[in-house]
Design an enzyme around this catalytic site. Structure first.
Site, PDB file in Angstrom:
ATOM      1  N   VAL A  60     -34.977  25.823  -7.355  1.00  0.00           N
ATOM      2  CA  VAL A  60     -35.112  26.452  -6.040  1.00  0.00           C
ATOM      3  C   VAL A  60     -35.041  25.397  -4.939  1.00  0.00           C
ATOM      4  CG1 VAL A  60     -36.657  27.745  -4.553  1.00  0.00           C
ATOM      5  CG2 VAL A  60     -36.452  28.332  -6.949  1.00  0.00           C
ATOM      6  N   ALA A  61     -35.656  24.241  -5.201  1.00  0.00           N
ATOM      7  CA  ALA A  61     -35.670  23.188  -4.196  1.00  0.00           C
ATOM      8  C   ALA A  61     -34.272  22.679  -3.928  1.00  0.00           C
ATOM      9  CB  ALA A  61     -36.542  22.039  -4.678  1.00  0.00           C
ATOM     10  N   ILE A  96     -30.991  24.041  -4.826  1.00  0.00           N
ATOM     11  CA  ILE A  96     -29.774  24.817  -4.577  1.00  0.00           C
ATOM     12  C   ILE A  96     -29.675  25.164  -3.089  1.00  0.00           C
ATOM     13  CG2 ILE A  96     -28.500  26.903  -5.132  1.00  0.00           C
ATOM     14  CD1 ILE A  96     -29.811  26.824  -7.876  1.00  0.00           C
ATOM     15  N   GLU A 131     -28.838  27.315  -0.878  1.00  0.00           N
ATOM     16  CA  GLU A 131     -28.356  28.693  -0.778  1.00  0.00           C
ATOM     17  C   GLU A 131     -27.925  29.091   0.622  1.00  0.00           C
ATOM     18  OE1 GLU A 131     -32.419  28.097  -0.072  1.00  0.00           O
ATOM     19  OE2 GLU A 131     -31.214  27.714  -1.838  1.00  0.00           O
ATOM     20  N   ASP A 158       4.692  25.535  26.254  1.00  0.00           N
ATOM     21  CA  ASP A 158       5.696  26.025  27.189  1.00  0.00           C
ATOM     22  C   ASP A 158       5.337  25.515  28.567  1.00  0.00           C
ATOM     23  OD1 ASP A 158       7.213  27.522  25.478  1.00  0.00           O
ATOM     24  OD2 ASP A 158       6.005  29.327  25.732  1.00  0.00           O
ATOM     25  N   ASN A 185     -37.163  26.667   1.863  1.00  0.00           N
ATOM     26  CA  ASN A 185     -35.711  26.870   1.841  1.00  0.00           C
ATOM     27  C   ASN A 185     -35.274  28.161   2.499  1.00  0.00           C
ATOM     28  OD1 ASN A 185     -35.284  24.519   0.600  1.00  0.00           O
ATOM     29  ND2 ASN A 185     -34.266  25.352  -1.198  1.00  0.00           N
ATOM     30  N   ASP A 222     -36.532  26.513   6.856  1.00  0.00           N
ATOM     31  CA  ASP A 222     -35.351  25.672   6.999  1.00  0.00           C
ATOM     32  C   ASP A 222     -34.178  26.368   7.681  1.00  0.00           C
ATOM     33  OD1 ASP A 222     -35.655  23.094   6.339  1.00  0.00           O
ATOM     34  OD2 ASP A 222     -34.283  23.137   4.632  1.00  0.00           O
TER      35      ASP A 222
HETATM   36  P1  ATP Z   1       9.334  28.107  29.355  1.00  0.00           P
HETATM   37  O1  ATP Z   1      10.066  28.064  28.065  1.00  0.00           O
HETATM   38  O2  ATP Z   1       8.573  26.888  29.654  1.00  0.00           O
HETATM   39  O3  ATP Z   1       8.566  29.347  29.605  1.00  0.00           O
HETATM   40  P2  ATP Z   1      11.336  28.953  31.180  1.00  0.00           P
HETATM   41  O4  ATP Z   1      10.605  30.143  31.601  1.00  0.00           O
HETATM   42  O5  ATP Z   1      11.967  28.156  32.239  1.00  0.00           O
HETATM   43  O6  ATP Z   1      10.474  27.936  30.417  1.00  0.00           O
HETATM   44  P3  ATP Z   1      13.270  30.624  30.059  1.00  0.00           P
HETATM   45  O7  ATP Z   1      12.551  31.783  30.589  1.00  0.00           O
HETATM   46  O8  ATP Z   1      13.835  30.651  28.693  1.00  0.00           O
HETATM   47  O9  ATP Z   1      12.396  29.353  30.097  1.00  0.00           O
HETATM   48  O10 ATP Z   1      14.421  30.313  31.111  1.00  0.00           O
HETATM   49  C1  ATP Z   1      15.432  29.385  30.822  1.00  0.00           C
HETATM   50  C2  ATP Z   1      16.446  29.351  31.959  1.00  0.00           C
HETATM   51  O11 ATP Z   1      17.057  30.631  32.074  1.00  0.00           O
HETATM   52  C3  ATP Z   1      15.825  29.079  33.321  1.00  0.00           C
HETATM   53  O12 ATP Z   1      15.812  27.713  33.603  1.00  0.00           O
HETATM   54  C4  ATP Z   1      16.743  29.814  34.250  1.00  0.00           C
HETATM   55  O13 ATP Z   1      17.838  29.008  34.615  1.00  0.00           O
HETATM   56  C5  ATP Z   1      17.260  30.955  33.426  1.00  0.00           C
HETATM   57  N1  ATP Z   1      16.512  32.188  33.728  1.00  0.00           N
HETATM   58  C6  ATP Z   1      15.196  32.372  33.675  1.00  0.00           C
HETATM   59  N2  ATP Z   1      14.859  33.616  34.000  1.00  0.00           N
HETATM   60  C7  ATP Z   1      16.002  34.258  34.255  1.00  0.00           C
HETATM   61  C8  ATP Z   1      16.334  35.592  34.638  1.00  0.00           C
HETATM   62  N3  ATP Z   1      15.422  36.507  34.807  1.00  0.00           N
HETATM   63  N4  ATP Z   1      17.626  35.887  34.820  1.00  0.00           N
HETATM   64  C9  ATP Z   1      18.572  34.961  34.618  1.00  0.00           C
HETATM   65  N5  ATP Z   1      18.337  33.704  34.271  1.00  0.00           N
HETATM   66  C10 ATP Z   1      17.068  33.345  34.087  1.00  0.00           C
END
Ligand code: ATP
Length: 875
Positions: free
Chosen positions: A288-289, A291, A293, A335, A712, A716
């Site tokens: 008991v001491a 394990i 648990e 991103d 225990n 504890d």
């Molecule tokens: P992240 O990946 O960091 O979110 P992001 O938003 O810039 O970056 P995307 O959304 O893939 O990445 O956009 C990539 C590119 O596509 C942009 O740099 C822009 O030139 C173009 N883009 C973004 N939004 C649009 C849109 N609504 N219509 C047309 N082109 C776009």
């Protein structure tokens, strides 16, 4: 069984009693009440009683029950009663903890449960997937998770991945045609099934079944989804506990034999039954001491509390394993847009007709400006409602510009209807739409310069449209570079007059109109969070679809990109060999214009170097990279359901800084668990050492089984939980990430466990000897009281590596409370005469109590002194 796929759309709608305007909210409510929530019953959950009973299926408890039975035979009925009382109390505590931990996990689950877009009362709304009912009209878009089975009513190039159901990983093209005859599930192309993912296109679907009636519900019982998965830490502690238990049992048998032999040799006349029983009880007491648990439940409780704290700080953990891995994260790939930046776009300069102008210089009377304005507003899916932008921030920034110059986008949009479209996707980085304006078909395009410029054969100028020259292109690229160097995001606009069908294959031969630059300022907290990450030995890496120069400019602003670092584009990455990437990867802090496939390669390359990688993602195509990463992180606000499904953590606020907080919490959870385990094991060691010593020295038993049980299972466990609640220390982020391969049982840990255990054992034995001057019963009482109190004091030592003076007594009030509750319980046993026979203790004199207090605090004084000296030396 209705065969929905063989019915016409109207038949389906009529049968379900719904129109494309959806159910009324009253009807939906009624159906929800009648048919229940749209959830899969993941095998029957254990009832509270079952949980309670399962607490007894434990090696320790079984040993205890044996002990209780032996006690009956040895005529020690009080002992039996106490043992049973403690076992039952322990089972109640265990049940409460289990139910609490389960509830907290459940609430986490509901935080991360997917949503669905449905039409109700004619309006598109977003609801929790669990509230979807039969007859609901669901709107499906790329990135959505399908949450019920349904028949497609309107189809716009819907493509679905049904691998979770059929095992087939390629995407399936859907349609809304009637199918005649009986066909297998995979060929019911006018149906969608719960658990599949929308990878492309859009559709309107009438829900035909929900919950356990869906196809996946029918096979849900086959899936082992409900099996509680243990985290690596739990598994390794379980393993450790088992090993320890085995060793202990062997020691117990040896000690039992030793005892018998001693008794026998002392009194060769005969070994009476009492003696055997006593020796047996002694062996049981030792078991008991020793394990530990409480180990497993401490891990569960601390993890559950940690995840709740993280959820309050906007990081929802979907997989408990992630809590442990978080503490080991050494690379965070994030991103840019929205995570590191605010995703609040504002148009800055516009390059048109060869000059860079402000938005208020745009003029509808100039032909090229007019083309740009049309493209900005029509080739755009966002809207502004009550001053608030809905949709993609890049897009509504364009609408704001339109409004800023005194125009109304709705007036323009109302007169014209979109004929065709190829939506934006982060692979193509552009979008196109087709309109008929003044009797002429126009295809309007916008997107990244690098994908659009090469598709342009003409350019709009002050003097009308003419073929584009190399010099034009050079000037455009130069301007793009200038904007990008300021950290601006640049969109390119182009158009053509054409009546050909619009598709990805016809997005060519455009007329270049201009560039629109916009600012997306970094989040205020990003800079600090990046600095924290670097201090914590974590490499932050920016991964973005944006332009390399823009990305680098922003990365410099927030401290991700340093002198000597490299930025590469997706194309450059594709051209790199694995060896080259391997060599450069630690220097690459920005990846621009990446595709989702690039992300997988980046994760893989870091992982090969032994790193624990966290990767963020929001799109449909990000799912594989999120799954591949050790911690896939999805965006709660802008993320698709598919990405959330694939992730192990969801950021409710889409914020990079939240990841760093979660890492800190992950590290803290691990550290607290480790400290709690140290507390429990060093305390147990003290008990084992004392028992072994007395048995080798042929002295009476220092403890009765009930004593060790009391420590225990009662005194504890409270300090252990309090240690688990310890707040993160300041230096948490100034240490390197933990190596995932080193578990808890490091050399240092084991040394501390034995050392501290030995210290406590020494004072316990001193107390034993003092009491032994009187008699064996007093010796045992004093040893028991000293061990209990010393372990209660020891709770303060195990709060942290730091001394209590550095930590402050009041910084963890739980630990103070745990101490006093423990002292109260001990006093109750020692000072209430009624308890004496139950716990086999003797009444003590004032001097004896004084000695107990003094002896019990000595190990803590020594341990604290060592810590203080260590802190001084470090300074
Ligand atoms: P992240 O990946 O960091 O979110 P992001 O938003 O810039 O970056 P995307 O959304 O893939 O990445 O956009 C990539 C590119 O596509 C942009 O740099 C822009 O030139 C173009 N883009 C973004 N939004 C649009 C849109 N609504 N219509 C047309 N082109 C776009």
């Amino acid at each position: 069984m209705k065969q929905w796929y063989r019915m016409s759309k109207d038949e389906v709608l009529n049968t379900l009693g719904v129109t494309t305007d959806g159910l009324s909210s009253d009807k939906a409510k009624e159906l929800l009440e009648k048919n229940g929530k749209n959830v899969l019953q993941e095998s029957k959950k254990k009832s509270v009683l079952q949980v309670f009973l399962s607490q007894f299926a434990d090696l320790l408890v079984i040993i205890l029950i044996i002990a209780a039975i032996i006690s009956i035979f040895s005529g020690n009925l009080e002992s039996t009663i106490v043992i049973f009382a403690v076992i039952i109390l322990n089972a109640i505590l265990g049940t409460v903890q289990h139910v609490k931990a389960e509830k907290s996990l459940e609430s986490l689950k509901s935080l991360s449960s997917p949503s669905a877009k449905v039409i109700r009362d004619g309006v598109k709304i977003e609801i929790d997937s669990t509230d979807v009912v039969e007859g609901d009209i669901i709107v499906l878009e790329a990135g959505d998770l399908i949450v019920a089975d349904g028949r497609i009513i309107n189809n716009y190039s819907l493509q679905v991945n049904e691998s979770s159901l059929t095992g087939e990983s390629t995407n399936v093209d859907k349609n809304d045609e009637v199918i005649s005859g009986e066909v297998p599930l995979a060929d019911r192309t006018n149906m969608v099934f719960s658990g599949s993912l929308v990878t492309y296109g859009r559709a309107l679907v009438a829900v035909t079944s929900t919950g356990m009636n869906t196809e996946i519900g029918k096979i849900a019982s086959l899936m082992n989804a409900a099996k509680e998965k243990k985290t690596p830490l739990q598994v390794s502690l379980d393993k450790f506990s088992k090993m320890l238990a085995t060793v202990i049992i062997i020691i117990c048998v040896v000690v039992f034999g030793l005892n018998l032999w001693q008794n026998f040799s002392l009194e060769p006349v005969g070994l009476n039954q009492d003696k055997i029983l006593n020796a047996l009880m002694f062996a049981v007491a030792l078991a008991v001491a020793a394990i530990p648990e409480a180990l497993g439940s401490i891990v569960t409780i601390v993890q559950a509390m940690g995840t709740q704290k993280m959820a309050r700080e906007n990081a929802v953990i979907k997989d408990l394993k992630a809590v442990e891995s978080l503490g080991c994260v050494s690379v965070i790939c994030s991103d840019k847009t929205g995570t590191l930046t605010q995703n609040k776009m504002t148009v800055q300069k516009i390059y048109i007709n060869g000059e860079s102008i402000r938005e208020d210089q745009l003029d509808l009377n100039i032909e090229s400006h007019r083309h740009l304005l049309y493209d900005m507003v029509l080739n755009n899916d966002s809207s502004i409602v009550d001053g608030k932008g809905i949709g993609d921030p890049t897009e509504y920034a364009l609408l704001e510009t339109f409004r800023n110059i005194g125009l109304d986008e709705n007036l323009m949009r109302n007169g014209l209807s979109r004929i065709e479209e190829v939506p934006f996707d982060s692979d193509r980085k552009m979008m196109s739409t087709k309109y008929k304006m003044h009797g002429v078909y126009h295809i309007l395009t916008k997107g990244a310069l690098d994908v659009i410029l090469d598709r342009c054969i003409k350019i709009a100028t002050k003097d009308g449209v003419r073929p584009i020259t190399d010099e034009d292109k050079r000037l455009i690229l130069e301007q793009n570079k200038k904007y990008s160097e300021e950290g601006l995001r640049v969109l390119t606009f182009a158009y053509k007059e054409s009546d050909e069908a619009l598709s990805v294959d016809t997005e060519y031969d455009y007329t270049f109109i201009g560039l629109v630059s916009m600012i997306d300022p970094p989040r205020e907290e990003s800079k600090q969070a990046v600095a924290d990450a670097i201090r914590a030995g974590i490499k932050p890496v920016m991964i973005t679809g944006d332009h390399k120069i823009t990305a680098t400019a922003i990365a410099k602003q927030i401290g991700i990109f340093h002198d000597g670092d490299i930025a590469v584009t997706g194309l450059e990455l594709d051209a790199m060999s694995d060896d080259e990437l391997d060599e450069k990867i630690e220097k690459i802090s920005v990846y621009a214009r990446v595709s989702p496939e690039n992300k997988i390669r980046i994760v893989d390359a870091w992982q090969k170097k032994g790193h624990i990688v966290s990767m963020t993602g929001d799109g449909v195509n990000d799912a594989p990279a999120l799954k591949k990463a050790d911690i896939g992180v999805a965006m709660g606000i802008t993320g698709t359901e598919v990405s959330k499904d694939a992730a192990s953590m969801i950021l409710q606020d889409d914020n990079f800084a939240t990841i760093i907080k979660a890492v800190a919490n992950g590290r803290n959870v691990f550290r607290n668990i480790k400290n709690a385990v140290l507390f429990l094991l060093s305390g147990n060691m003290a008990g084992i050492f004392a028992v072994l010593y007395t048995s080798i020295m042929v002295l009476p038993q220092p403890f009765e089984a009930v004593h060790l049980l009391f420590i225990n299972l009662l005194t504890d466990s409270l300090p252990a939980i309090a240690i688990g609640m310890e707040k993160p220390e300041k230096d948490l982020l100034s240490q390197k990430p933990r190596d995932p391969k080193t578990g808890i049982m490091t050399k240092d840990f084991v040394a501390l466990m034995f050392g501290q255990g030995a210290l406590i054992a020494v004072v316990t034995l001193v107390a034993f000897y003092l009491g032994y001057q009187v008699n064996a019963a007093t010796a045992s009482t004093m040893a028991f009281a000293t061990l209990t109190l010393a372990r209660l004091f020891h709770g303060f030592n195990c709060r942290s590596r730091n001394s209590i003076f550095k930590l402050g007594f009041t910084s963890n009030l739980y630990s103070v409370a745990a101490f006093f509750v423990g002292v109260f319980l001990l006093s109750f046993v020692l000072f209430v005469p009624f308890m004496h026979p139950l716990f086999s203790v003797e009444a003590l004199t004032g001097a004896q109590i004084g000695f107990i207090g003094l002896l019990a605090v000595i190990p803590t004084i020594i341990i604290q002194l060592i810590k203080v000296i260590g802190e001084r030396v470090k300074k």
